[in-house]
Design a protein around this motif. Structure first.
Motif, PDB file in Angstrom:
ATOM      1  N   CYS A  57     -77.175  -0.025 -15.083  1.00 47.41           N
ATOM      2  CA  CYS A  57     -76.932  -0.154 -17.355  1.00 47.41           C
ATOM      3  C   CYS A  57     -76.853  -1.369 -18.119  1.00 47.41           C
ATOM      4  O   CYS A  57     -75.832  -2.627 -17.052  1.00 47.41           O
ATOM      5  N   ILE A  58     -77.320  -1.636 -18.727  1.00 48.53           N
ATOM      6  CA  ILE A  58     -77.481  -3.349 -19.088  1.00 48.53           C
ATOM      7  C   ILE A  58     -77.654  -3.036 -20.721  1.00 48.53           C
ATOM      8  O   ILE A  58     -78.245  -4.324 -21.426  1.00 48.53           O
ATOM      9  N   VAL A  59     -77.084  -2.383 -21.722  1.00 47.26           N
ATOM     10  CA  VAL A  59     -77.461  -2.295 -22.587  1.00 47.26           C
ATOM     11  C   VAL A  59     -76.858  -3.328 -23.496  1.00 47.26           C
ATOM     12  O   VAL A  59     -77.425  -4.398 -24.190  1.00 47.26           O
ATOM     13  N   CYS A  60     -75.481  -4.169 -22.879  1.00 42.70           N
ATOM     14  CA  CYS A  60     -74.760  -5.560 -23.163  1.00 42.70           C
ATOM     15  C   CYS A  60     -75.900  -6.732 -23.111  1.00 42.70           C
ATOM     16  O   CYS A  60     -76.353  -7.496 -24.693  1.00 42.70           O
ATOM     17  N   GLN A  61     -76.159  -6.532 -21.671  1.00 46.67           N
ATOM     18  CA  GLN A  61     -77.494  -7.562 -21.763  1.00 46.67           C
ATOM     19  C   GLN A  61     -78.592  -7.315 -23.170  1.00 46.67           C
ATOM     20  O   GLN A  61     -79.436  -8.366 -23.740  1.00 46.67           O
ATOM     21  N   GLU A  62     -79.180  -6.226 -23.034  1.00 42.39           N
ATOM     22  CA  GLU A  62     -80.127  -6.192 -24.155  1.00 42.39           C
ATOM     23  C   GLU A  62     -79.916  -5.970 -26.113  1.00 42.39           C
ATOM     24  O   GLU A  62     -80.857  -6.814 -26.325  1.00 42.39           O
ATOM     25  N   SER A 122     -80.094 -16.549 -28.706  1.00 39.37           N
ATOM     26  CA  SER A 122     -81.285 -16.574 -27.558  1.00 39.37           C
ATOM     27  C   SER A 122     -81.266 -18.280 -27.343  1.00 39.37           C
ATOM     28  O   SER A 122     -80.655 -19.505 -27.530  1.00 39.37           O
ATOM     29  N   PRO A 123     -81.232 -18.690 -25.751  1.00 40.64           N
ATOM     30  CA  PRO A 123     -81.520 -17.537 -24.853  1.00 40.64           C
ATOM     31  C   PRO A 123     -80.078 -16.772 -24.186  1.00 40.64           C
ATOM     32  O   PRO A 123     -79.017 -17.257 -25.157  1.00 40.64           O
ATOM     33  N   LYS A 124     -80.098 -15.792 -23.738  1.00 38.83           N
ATOM     34  CA  LYS A 124     -78.814 -14.442 -23.641  1.00 38.83           C
ATOM     35  C   LYS A 124     -77.900 -15.112 -23.369  1.00 38.83           C
ATOM     36  O   LYS A 124     -77.984 -15.807 -22.112  1.00 38.83           O
ATOM     37  N   LYS A 170     -72.586 -20.090 -23.369  1.00 37.69           N
ATOM     38  CA  LYS A 170     -73.693 -19.611 -24.071  1.00 37.69           C
ATOM     39  C   LYS A 170     -73.043 -17.906 -25.292  1.00 37.69           C
ATOM     40  O   LYS A 170     -73.307 -18.551 -26.577  1.00 37.69           O
ATOM     41  N   CYS A 171     -71.933 -17.354 -24.545  1.00 48.36           N
ATOM     42  CA  CYS A 171     -71.364 -16.760 -26.023  1.00 48.36           C
ATOM     43  C   CYS A 171     -70.954 -17.496 -27.192  1.00 48.36           C
ATOM     44  O   CYS A 171     -69.813 -17.983 -27.015  1.00 48.36           O
TER      45      CYS A 171
END
Length: 153
Positions: free
Chosen positions: A8-13, A18-20, A117-118
């Motif tokens: 599962c990578i829903v949070c990353q997607e 940008s950048p993530k 970055k968050c």
């Protein structure tokens, strides 16, 4: 991917930065009951002893077979209750003899947050598909979600 060994990578997607702010690290974990013994095999399929897999469980593209003592993984293209069908693009160079131990491993992309970055928007928490307590939770700096330490208004 951290507690349930499910890809599962829903949070990353869904991270809007940008950048993530969320990146992933790839790891391989052996699945529960995933250490098996070879009964027979050829270049593209392996029959296993004493197993009872759910047919089709390992054909998602995230599951691999690893022969004991080797660092090479072979993508599983499908399975029956006792047979693993391997991806035809990468057939086995050496067929493991009967009695060889193999591991079924799941490839996980474990999300990691880069606090630099968050922006604290909470999109990752909102979109997390885990029911109940989300697998990722956004808090203010030094905030505690402990009931004993909750803020009184």
């Amino acid at each position: 991917p951290w507690a349930m060994d499910k890809p599962c990578i829903v949070c990353q997607e869904n991270c809007p930065v940008s950048p993530k702010a969320i990146f992933v690290r790839e790891v391989f974990n052996t699945v529960r009951d995933g250490v098996c013994t070879v009964s027979k095999g050829d270049g593209v399929s392996i029959q296993l002893r004493e197993t009872a897999f759910r047919p089709g469980r390992y054909g998602t593209g995230d599951y691999f077979m690893k022969i004991a003592g080797s660092d090479v993984r072979h993508r599983i293209a499908g399975n029956t209750d006792r047979v693993l069908s391997l991806s035809p693009e990468h057939p086995l160079e050496v067929v493991p003899p009967p009695g060889t131990t193999v591991e079924i491993q799941v490839r996980l992309q474990r999300p990691q947050v880069d606090p630099g970055k968050c922006i604290g928007c909470g999109v990752c928490e909102h979109e997390c598909p885990v029911t109940g307590k989300r697998a990722i939770r956004v808090t203010a700096e030094n905030e505690s979600r402990s009931r004993k330490r909750s803020m009184i208004l």
